[in-house]
Design a protein around this motif. Sequence first.
Motif, short mmCIF file in Angstrom:
data_model
loop_
_atom_site.label_atom_id
_atom_site.label_comp_id
_atom_site.label_asym_id
_atom_site.label_seq_id
_atom_site.Cartn_x
_atom_site.Cartn_y
_atom_site.Cartn_z
N ARG A 136 0.83 -1.21 0.00
CA ARG A 136 0.00 0.00 0.00
C ARG A 136 0.86 1.25 0.00
NH1 ARG A 136 -1.67 3.00 4.35
NH2 ARG A 136 -1.29 1.32 5.84
N ARG A 139 2.26 1.97 -3.49
CA ARG A 139 1.27 2.60 -4.38
C ARG A 139 1.12 4.08 -4.03
NH1 ARG A 139 -1.27 -2.40 -3.22
NH2 ARG A 139 -2.63 -1.41 -1.66
N GLU A 140 1.05 4.37 -2.74
CA GLU A 140 0.92 5.77 -2.31
C GLU A 140 2.16 6.57 -2.70
OE1 GLU A 140 0.28 5.43 1.87
OE2 GLU A 140 -1.81 4.76 1.66
N GLU A 142 4.19 6.00 -5.26
CA GLU A 142 4.17 6.23 -6.71
C GLU A 142 3.25 7.41 -7.04
OE1 GLU A 142 3.01 2.53 -8.38
OE2 GLU A 142 4.88 1.51 -7.86
N GLN A 143 2.11 7.48 -6.37
CA GLN A 143 1.19 8.59 -6.60
C GLN A 143 1.80 9.90 -6.14
OE1 GLN A 143 -1.74 8.64 -8.36
NE2 GLN A 143 -1.39 10.84 -8.11
N TRP A 144 2.52 9.86 -5.01
CA TRP A 144 3.16 11.06 -4.51
C TRP A 144 4.24 11.56 -5.47
CZ3 TRP A 144 2.55 15.26 -2.25
CH2 TRP A 144 3.57 15.97 -1.62
N GLN A 145 4.98 10.63 -6.06
CA GLN A 145 5.99 11.05 -7.03
C GLN A 145 5.33 11.74 -8.23
OE1 GLN A 145 7.98 8.21 -9.56
NE2 GLN A 145 9.96 9.26 -9.34
N LYS A 146 4.20 11.24 -8.68
CA LYS A 146 3.49 11.88 -9.79
C LYS A 146 3.02 13.28 -9.40
CE LYS A 146 1.86 7.51 -11.79
NZ LYS A 146 0.66 6.67 -12.05
N THR A 147 2.54 13.40 -8.17
CA THR A 147 2.10 14.72 -7.69
C THR A 147 3.28 15.69 -7.66
OG1 THR A 147 0.35 13.73 -6.34
CG2 THR A 147 1.07 15.96 -5.75
#
Length: 426
Positions: A136, A139-140, A142-147
């Motif tokens: 988990r 996944r979080e 990876e999303q933070w890197q995109k942000t």
Amino acid sequence: MLSEPLSLSPSYYEASVTRLAPEPPLAGEETADVCVIGGGFTGLSCALKLALAGRKVVLLESAVIAWGASGRNGGQFIHGYSTGNLAACARDANVDEKTLFDLSLQAINLLRQRVRDYHIDCDLRQGYLLAAIKPRHCREMEQWQKTLAGYGYATRLLDMLETREIIATRRYCGSLFDENSGHLHPLKYALGLAKAAALADVKIYENTQATGFSRKNGGFRVTTGNGTVRCDNAVSAGNAYQGNLIPSVCEKIMPVGTYIGATAPLGEAADKLIANGASVCDMNFVLDYFRNTPNTRLLFGARVSYSNITPRDLKACIKSRMKLVFPQLAEEKIEYAWGGAVAITQNRFPNIGRHGENIYYAQGYSGHGLALSGFAGTVIADVIIGESEKFDIFSRIRHRPFPGGPLMRTPLLVLAMLYYKMRDWF
């Protein structure tokens, strides 16, 4: 707010510096353009900038310089904020998220600039790893890197094998590397700021507790136990240790106990624990964070107390957490263990504002205070000097009092935090 005996923390930081004799307490009346209350990063940074702009500044510290969180913290300066809802903060401030995020980068740049400008020897080192314990978290992350990429901020995602090549543990399944963030010796940095402030003619009084504010004969005064400061403006920068100086401001923060340990010197083994010398923080709500010192100790932060009750055997508690990450250190000694309080806000975003016409405040950095607190001090100095743009952004963000009033707010917070602690198990 938290109170504790005014003795120095039994920390590695205190053991590794030589303090000058304390400045005398205030006795009688002083006059100043600005009275700054609190001798940590916020107060020192604010006082320094005001003095350099030609203002006469008196700084009051209830104990000694950097006695509170500024001299005890984990020593990590990190991009961003602790809030989980930057979008809501940006809406309040009437700016976009990137604008708020960029202000946090200005805070890091200010810290580095002051280390350079004032030749502060504080063991500054670049590099920060955010470490994932479970899928988990990956996944979080990876999303933070995109942000972050959307803000124009570059980081590097590392898989499990790459992470284990850097951190000598099997605990993490991935990490996010940020070369712009990093770590330093916070007490050395604070004492360096104090020296710079004194050289800029800031008048510092230690062991001087501000007790309130008053108006007399058209003037504005800060009162203490044995004196007063007559001034045009005051800055409240005591954070978790400000007492009940301004009740309507204090009710918007809560003190949270945090704890750190330092091993005995590990020699060459220290470099093998964190191969790139970065600071590390995991992604649990009740998180572990750690880094090496130049003299080969491992500093390991673990445990928080929302009730502010310190664990009975603090060294044992920290060592048990450290062994989960580094079982190879099972026989190593925790030589120092200490604690202190940081202040959190409900939305985990710094609370910067003005009380009435003459009193400014900054508080509630929620674990991101090493860089943000000093930046907040300059934001307040700017508005006193006449530049209000950054202050206006921060002051528009809404901050609510913690529920429960003086008696029930701590028990209610402890109950609320149980949910997030339970999430760490899954």
